[in-house]
Design an enzyme around this catalytic site. Structure first.
Site, PDB file in Angstrom:
ATOM      1  N   CYS A   5       0.840  -1.198   0.000  1.00 27.96           N
ATOM      2  CA  CYS A   5       0.000   0.000   0.000  1.00 27.96           C
ATOM      3  C   CYS A   5       0.880   1.254   0.000  1.00 27.96           C
ATOM      4  O   CYS A   5       1.616   1.496  -0.946  1.00 27.96           O
ATOM      5  CB  CYS A   5      -0.984  -0.038   1.153  1.00 27.96           C
ATOM      6  SG  CYS A   5      -2.377   1.127   0.949  1.00 27.96           S
ATOM      7  N   HIS A  27      -3.851  -4.928   0.054  1.00 25.59           N
ATOM      8  CA  HIS A  27      -3.453  -5.399   1.382  1.00 25.59           C
ATOM      9  C   HIS A  27      -3.521  -6.925   1.418  1.00 25.59           C
ATOM     10  O   HIS A  27      -4.597  -7.495   1.637  1.00 25.59           O
ATOM     11  CB  HIS A  27      -4.383  -4.831   2.452  1.00 25.59           C
ATOM     12  CG  HIS A  27      -4.201  -3.374   2.708  1.00 25.59           C
ATOM     13  ND1 HIS A  27      -3.255  -2.885   3.592  1.00 25.59           N
ATOM     14  CD2 HIS A  27      -4.826  -2.289   2.191  1.00 25.59           C
ATOM     15  CE1 HIS A  27      -3.311  -1.562   3.610  1.00 25.59           C
ATOM     16  NE2 HIS A  27      -4.251  -1.178   2.765  1.00 25.59           N
ATOM     17  N   GLU A  59      -2.555  -8.819   3.712  1.00 25.27           N
ATOM     18  CA  GLU A  59      -2.896  -9.253   5.067  1.00 25.27           C
ATOM     19  C   GLU A  59      -4.394  -9.178   5.341  1.00 25.27           C
ATOM     20  O   GLU A  59      -4.865  -9.716   6.348  1.00 25.27           O
ATOM     21  CB  GLU A  59      -2.122  -8.419   6.103  1.00 25.27           C
ATOM     22  CG  GLU A  59      -2.643  -7.010   6.332  1.00 25.27           C
ATOM     23  CD  GLU A  59      -2.200  -5.984   5.305  1.00 25.27           C
ATOM     24  OE1 GLU A  59      -2.379  -4.778   5.557  1.00 25.27           O
ATOM     25  OE2 GLU A  59      -1.669  -6.402   4.254  1.00 25.27           O
TER      26      GLU A  59
END
Length: 205
Positions: free
Chosen positions: A80, A186, A188
């Site tokens: 990001c 992202h 994650e």
């Protein structure tokens, strides 16, 4: 050891938890000395370009990161804002980026597409622009979670790894140049697709 750079701009716990799910041990680096022994580096980040770059400078880690990424050629992944900081500059601010990639971060253009929602938030499918160990064995419907108002525009076409269609155009979702990788999304927060992405970074890159 997989080392996650902490310069005060993101929730590092989510990244560590996702790495733990794929069986990868990691540690947090908040100072230059903490980068010693790093075998892989992840530079996460959320927020504005100048704020992130300013905090990264204040951390004192930039000289060591330059050594690790550019000289030692340790695999390094920007996520990001971290991806954007790896470029030369951003339309969002006035500070120079790390300059590792010949690219700049630009704002989504709503002039030609007034209905385009900015920030771009949500899930989008990605399309490979080239073959890479980072995206090996990805399912055809691979999709990731995005949350951003600026995106990276690569000056070297060959650096583009993944692309996303958004509105009337496309933008770079990920880049790759040698040992340097960037992801606008992202991983994650992207469930099994993010796990596959990070597993490839850990095991194949």
């Amino acid at each position: 050891m997989i080392t996650i750079v902490d310069y005060g701009t993101s929730n590092l716990g989510s990244m560590q938890n996702m790495l733990k799910k794929i069986g990868a041990a990691s540690r947090i680096a908040a100072s230059p000395d903490d980068l010693d022994g790093a075998s892989k580096i992840i530079v996460p980040g959320v927020g504005s370009f100048d704020a992130g770059m300013g905090k990264l400078r204040e951390s004192g880690m930039i000289p060591v990161l330059n050594q690790k990424a550019l000289v030692d050629r340790i695999p390094t992944l920007g996520v990001c804002l971290g991806m954007q900081l790896m470029t030369r500059s951003s339309e969002e601010g006035v500070l120079s980026g790390l300059g590792w990639i010949e690219a700049e971060a630009v704002r989504f253009n709503q002039n030609g597409d007034p209905g385009l929602k900015v920030p771009h938030m949500g899930w989008n499918e990605v399309v490979p622009a080239k073959a890479s160990a980072l995206t090996a064995n990805f399912p055809a419907d691979a999709r990731f979670y995005f949350a951003h108002s600026y995106h990276v525009k690569c000056k070297v076409t060959e650096d583009v790894l993944l692309e996303v269609s958004y509105g009337a155009g496309t933008f770079t979702a990920a880049f790759e140049r040698g040992n340097l990788f960037g992801a606008q999304f992202h991983p994650e927060k992207s469930h099994r697709f993010g796990m596959a992405f990070l597993r490839n970074f850990v095991e194949r890159c």
